[in-house]
Scaffold this active site. Structure first.
Site, PDB file in Angstrom:
ATOM      1  N   ARG A 109      29.285  10.904 112.173  1.00 55.42           N
ATOM      2  CA  ARG A 109      27.958  11.342 112.386  1.00 55.42           C
ATOM      3  C   ARG A 109      27.086  10.241 113.195  1.00 55.42           C
ATOM      4  O   ARG A 109      27.697   9.111 113.255  1.00 55.42           O
ATOM      5  CB  ARG A 109      27.157  11.518 111.028  1.00 55.42           C
ATOM      6  CG  ARG A 109      27.056  10.164 110.118  1.00 55.42           C
ATOM      7  CD  ARG A 109      26.121  10.354 108.965  1.00 55.42           C
ATOM      8  NE  ARG A 109      26.212   9.233 108.398  1.00 55.42           N
ATOM      9  CZ  ARG A 109      25.436   8.906 107.027  1.00 55.42           C
ATOM     10  NH1 ARG A 109      24.612  10.041 106.756  1.00 55.42           N
ATOM     11  NH2 ARG A 109      25.515   8.002 106.648  1.00 55.42           N
ATOM     12  N   HIS A 165      17.539  10.837 110.177  1.00 51.27           N
ATOM     13  CA  HIS A 165      18.617  11.705 110.476  1.00 51.27           C
ATOM     14  C   HIS A 165      18.699  12.258 111.814  1.00 51.27           C
ATOM     15  O   HIS A 165      17.452  12.639 112.423  1.00 51.27           O
ATOM     16  CB  HIS A 165      18.411  13.005 109.405  1.00 51.27           C
ATOM     17  CG  HIS A 165      18.506  12.321 108.139  1.00 51.27           C
ATOM     18  ND1 HIS A 165      19.598  11.821 107.459  1.00 51.27           N
ATOM     19  CD2 HIS A 165      17.433  12.287 107.002  1.00 51.27           C
ATOM     20  CE1 HIS A 165      19.062  11.530 106.230  1.00 51.27           C
ATOM     21  NE2 HIS A 165      17.969  11.843 106.097  1.00 51.27           N
ATOM     22  N   ASN A 192      16.787   6.342 106.783  1.00 50.49           N
ATOM     23  CA  ASN A 192      17.941   6.982 107.215  1.00 50.49           C
ATOM     24  C   ASN A 192      17.222   7.867 108.420  1.00 50.49           C
ATOM     25  O   ASN A 192      16.774   9.117 107.872  1.00 50.49           O
ATOM     26  CB  ASN A 192      18.951   7.474 106.237  1.00 50.49           C
ATOM     27  CG  ASN A 192      20.245   7.935 106.680  1.00 50.49           C
ATOM     28  OD1 ASN A 192      20.378   8.139 108.274  1.00 50.49           O
ATOM     29  ND2 ASN A 192      21.337   8.236 106.086  1.00 50.49           N
ATOM     30  N   THR A 237     -13.848 -15.662 103.637  1.00 49.04           N
ATOM     31  CA  THR A 237     -13.021 -15.305 104.463  1.00 49.04           C
ATOM     32  C   THR A 237     -13.042 -15.471 105.940  1.00 49.04           C
ATOM     33  O   THR A 237     -12.000 -15.741 106.730  1.00 49.04           O
ATOM     34  CB  THR A 237     -12.799 -13.658 104.366  1.00 49.04           C
ATOM     35  OG1 THR A 237     -13.700 -12.916 104.681  1.00 49.04           O
ATOM     36  CG2 THR A 237     -12.421 -13.415 102.781  1.00 49.04           C
ATOM     37  N   ASP A 238     -14.279 -15.556 106.547  1.00 47.21           N
ATOM     38  CA  ASP A 238     -14.562 -15.687 108.008  1.00 47.21           C
ATOM     39  C   ASP A 238     -14.255 -17.330 108.176  1.00 47.21           C
ATOM     40  O   ASP A 238     -13.419 -17.729 109.230  1.00 47.21           O
ATOM     41  CB  ASP A 238     -16.105 -15.483 108.163  1.00 47.21           C
ATOM     42  CG  ASP A 238     -16.311 -15.744 109.617  1.00 47.21           C
ATOM     43  OD1 ASP A 238     -16.089 -14.808 110.497  1.00 47.21           O
ATOM     44  OD2 ASP A 238     -17.015 -16.929 110.299  1.00 47.21           O
ATOM     45  N   LYS A 292      -8.606 -13.113 104.524  1.00 53.02           N
ATOM     46  CA  LYS A 292      -9.216 -12.597 105.667  1.00 53.02           C
ATOM     47  C   LYS A 292      -7.897 -11.889 106.140  1.00 53.02           C
ATOM     48  O   LYS A 292      -6.772 -12.374 106.486  1.00 53.02           O
ATOM     49  CB  LYS A 292      -9.649 -13.487 106.758  1.00 53.02           C
ATOM     50  CG  LYS A 292     -10.158 -12.612 108.139  1.00 53.02           C
ATOM     51  CD  LYS A 292     -11.099 -11.762 107.796  1.00 53.02           C
ATOM     52  CE  LYS A 292     -12.466 -12.470 107.934  1.00 53.02           C
ATOM     53  NZ  LYS A 292     -13.531 -11.630 107.865  1.00 53.02           N
TER      54      LYS A 292
END
Length: 297
Positions: A175, A246, A244, A57-58, A12
């Site tokens: 930078r 920019h 990154n 899954t429950d 789940k």
């Protein structure tokens, strides 16, 4: 030619779970997103639809909510271990379990200059993560964080790089460097002060980002990882991913205005994506630690 069923698991994903502690006038909150996955001899469910060995899954979802009350949530790593150990030890035929958890942070509202006992504001920083695996290869815990947005306005360079006929990027020795860091680290033990170590790992990585005169984002990731491994022998390795983000100086010269690295356009895409794994020499084998389920942690 034979056709075979390969690796498989089921569970789940993304159960949103909020635990509020109300046993004193000052309440506490833990806000989680929990994903579970079970591993074992579940071939029949795939091949013939036989569900006799399948824990729904429950039920996995309900277990997470029940454990939030009965076990409590001291840390997301310990909560994940509680769930995974239960599924493997108490549910036949489960042989392995993977628990992935995201935690969303809150901070107390300030009312008349004081912290309020039961009101919070959602914090806008990183999402804390944990991935716990219990199975044949042992117990594994991966701590982490994602979307930790960092920016420094100087102290970053990018020069001396390879160029060819398609290279247009100019070299720079000053930078803006910005990223949204995704970091995961594998522990070599489950006897860890989880919250304290998490806080220190974050602090160490932020310090390296801030203070290193960076010649490349790759270099920054290396220094982040080595600082963590040097400070925390209980951590075996780190996996870092850093887009990154920019920032390009905007051309104001066409308007007769000087722009000395003060006004930028922030480009959200495309972006450089820098990744690194930094490992302690002689670290214990990772086993199934990195085998993901929902992939959220």
């Amino acid at each position: 030619m034979a056709i075979i069923l390969g690796d498989h698991q089921y569970g789940k994903a993304e159960s949103r779970l909020v635990r509020i502690y109300r046993d004193s006038p000052r309440h506490e909150i833990r806000d989680l997103n929990v994903s579970t996955a079970l591993r074992g001899p579940f071939e029949a469910a795939y091949l013939t639809g036989d569900q006799s060995k399948v824990l729904p899954t429950d039920t996995q979802k309900n277990t997470a909510y029940a454990f939030a009350k009965s076990k409590g949530i001291e840390s997301i790593e310990e909560f994940g271990l509680d769930l995974a150990r239960h599924f493997v030890a108490d549910i036949d035929p489960v042989e392995g379990a993977r628990i992935e958890i995201e935690e969303y942070a809150w901070e107390r509202a300030i009312v008349d200059g004081a912290e309020h006992d039961h009101t919070w504001l959602r914090k806008g920083q990183e999402i804390r993560t944990a991935a716990v695996t219990v199975g044949a290869s042992g117990e594994h815990v991966i701590g982490g964080l994602k979307d930790l947005v960092l920016l420094k306005s100087t102290g970053s360079e990018f020069a001396g790089f390879l160029s060819d006929e398609f290279t247009t990027l100019p070299e720079t020795h000053d930078r803006v460097m910005a990223t949204a860091l995704d970091a995961k680290w594998r522990y070599s033990s489950t006897a860890v002060a989880w919250d304290e170590v998490y806080a220190d790992v974050k602090k160490l990585m932020v310090k390296q980002f801030a203070t290193l005169q960076s010649l490349a984002l790759q270099q920054t990731l290396w220094h982040m990882g080595t600082a963590v491994l040097e400070a925390h022998p209980e951590i075996a390795e780190l996996r870092l991913k850093a887009p990154n983000k920019h920032h390009f100086a905007y051309d104001l010269g066409r308007f007769g205005i000087d722009n000395n690295n003060e006004v930028f356009t922030a480009a959200d895409r495309p972006y450089g994506l820098i990744e690194a794994t930094i490992t302690r020499d002689g670290a214990p084998d990772s086993g199934d630690a990195w085998r993901a389920s929902a992939g959220l942690a």
